[in-house]
Design an enzyme around this catalytic site. Structure first.
Site, PDB file in Angstrom:
ATOM      1  N   HIS A  60      52.900  31.188  36.489  1.00 24.64           N
ATOM      2  CA  HIS A  60      52.099  30.013  36.843  1.00 24.64           C
ATOM      3  C   HIS A  60      50.756  30.457  37.445  1.00 24.64           C
ATOM      4  O   HIS A  60      49.690  30.006  37.018  1.00 24.64           O
ATOM      5  CB  HIS A  60      52.912  29.166  37.842  1.00 24.64           C
ATOM      6  CG  HIS A  60      52.156  28.046  38.485  1.00 24.64           C
ATOM      7  ND1 HIS A  60      52.434  26.726  38.201  1.00 24.64           N
ATOM      8  CD2 HIS A  60      51.161  28.029  39.402  1.00 24.64           C
ATOM      9  CE1 HIS A  60      51.633  25.951  38.918  1.00 24.64           C
ATOM     10  NE2 HIS A  60      50.846  26.720  39.653  1.00 24.64           N
ATOM     11  N   GLU A  61      50.830  31.373  38.415  1.00 20.72           N
ATOM     12  CA  GLU A  61      49.598  31.839  39.080  1.00 20.72           C
ATOM     13  C   GLU A  61      48.712  32.617  38.113  1.00 20.72           C
ATOM     14  O   GLU A  61      47.485  32.525  38.173  1.00 20.72           O
ATOM     15  CB  GLU A  61      49.940  32.701  40.302  1.00 20.72           C
ATOM     16  CG  GLU A  61      50.703  31.971  41.402  1.00 20.72           C
ATOM     17  CD  GLU A  61      50.036  30.687  41.856  1.00 20.72           C
ATOM     18  OE1 GLU A  61      48.794  30.592  41.801  1.00 20.72           O
ATOM     19  OE2 GLU A  61      50.755  29.758  42.251  1.00 20.72           O
ATOM     20  N   HIS A  64      46.529  30.257  36.270  1.00 19.92           N
ATOM     21  CA  HIS A  64      45.298  29.907  37.008  1.00 19.92           C
ATOM     22  C   HIS A  64      44.282  31.040  36.893  1.00 19.92           C
ATOM     23  O   HIS A  64      43.112  30.815  36.593  1.00 19.92           O
ATOM     24  CB  HIS A  64      45.608  29.710  38.499  1.00 19.92           C
ATOM     25  CG  HIS A  64      46.381  28.474  38.814  1.00 19.92           C
ATOM     26  ND1 HIS A  64      46.017  27.232  38.370  1.00 19.92           N
ATOM     27  CD2 HIS A  64      47.500  28.285  39.554  1.00 19.92           C
ATOM     28  CE1 HIS A  64      46.882  26.334  38.820  1.00 19.92           C
ATOM     29  NE2 HIS A  64      47.797  26.941  39.531  1.00 19.92           N
ATOM     30  N   ASP A 163      48.304  21.551  42.736  1.00 22.74           N
ATOM     31  CA  ASP A 163      47.270  21.643  41.704  1.00 22.74           C
ATOM     32  C   ASP A 163      46.757  20.258  41.326  1.00 22.74           C
ATOM     33  O   ASP A 163      45.577  20.080  41.033  1.00 22.74           O
ATOM     34  CB  ASP A 163      47.824  22.332  40.451  1.00 22.74           C
ATOM     35  CG  ASP A 163      48.201  23.769  40.743  1.00 22.74           C
ATOM     36  OD1 ASP A 163      47.484  24.412  41.524  1.00 22.74           O
ATOM     37  OD2 ASP A 163      49.206  24.231  40.195  1.00 22.74           O
TER      38      ASP A 163
HETATM   39 ZN   LIG Z   1      49.255  26.200  40.776  1.00 24.51          ZN
END
Ligand SMILES: [Zn+2]
Length: 241
Positions: A60-61, A64, A163
């Site tokens: 997930h990170e 980003h 987010d």
């Molecule tokens: Zn996030």
């Protein structure tokens, strides 16, 4: 960001475990001791789940960080905590479109993992609904599918520090000042954290109260940051004297 342990370097980004990460295995051992003979078996399974969850958080990170890189923003590092991760970017672009896409990239990774798992389970002829009774590791793909769906939905919640809060700010910033948009997303986050903590307290879910407190403080941090940069902007404004 306190004491931390370097875990690896991936795509030229250092990945660290925050010291609070160790609270998760300690809590698991503390709770599973009640299982008697089965304690180590249950502990092992929960550790395995924690590992898988952390892997999904890391991906997930990375979502980003890699989207930010597309817009020329470098990720300083990624920090994994027991309740989520943090990709620390060298400044978030103040272009609403870019901020929106960078914020969306993380949850999108979780949705992609869930879709892949769901597709695999469906092709294998398995059921997509988790059973209440744990049936061993064969349940793992279904559990991870649901964990990723929850990560996806939780992160889209339109309030800081999720987010979704950043996405909301980038949408609001089209009609109002960046500062005002931040205040709205931040206050929404604090209000939701408060409601969540009170609910956890009434349900006797004490570890979840900590999650509420953490979310509240993280939203406060965002608000403070916004106030500081707002102050700087006013100071730097060219005077017309
Ligand atoms: Zn996030």
């Amino acid at each position: 960001m306190g004491r931390r342990l370097k875990l690896m370097r991936i795509a030229e980004i250092d990945v660290y475990l925050h010291w609070t990460y160790w609270l998760a295995p300690l809590y698991i051992i503390y709770r599973t001791r009640l299982f008697g003979d089965q304690a180590w078996f249950v502990t092992g399974i929960l550790f395995f789940l924690l590992l898988n969850l952390s892997l999904c958080v890391l991906l997930h990170e990375l979502g980003h960080a890699l989207m930010a890189r597309r817009f020329g923003v470098t990720a300083k590092d990624i920090i994994i905590t027991p309740i989520g991760g943090l990709a620390r970017l060298e400044g978030m672009p103040r272009k609403p479109n870019q901020e929106f896409l960078i914020s969306l990239a993380g949850p999108a990774v979780n949705l992609m993992i869930a879709a892949l798992l769901g597709g695999g389970i469906y092709i294998a002829g398995g059921t997509l609904l988790p059973t209440i009774r744990f049936q061993g590791l064969s349940q793992l793909p279904v559990i991870m599918l649901w964990i990723n769906l929850v990560l996806f939905l939780f992160n889209l919640f339109p309030a800081f520090p999720m987010d979704g809060g950043r996405m909301l700010r980038s949408i609001l910033a089209r009609w109002m000042s960046y500062f005002r948009a931040t205040m709205i997303a931040g206050r929404l986050g604090q209000f939701s954290a408060l409601v969540f903590a009170i609910y956890a307290f009434l349900e006797n879910q004490y570890p979840l109260i900590l999650v509420g407190v953490f979310v509240f403080l993280a939203a406060q941090f965002e608000l403070n940051q916004a106030r500081v940069s707002q102050g700087n902007e006013i100071e730097n404004e060219p005077s017309e004297a």
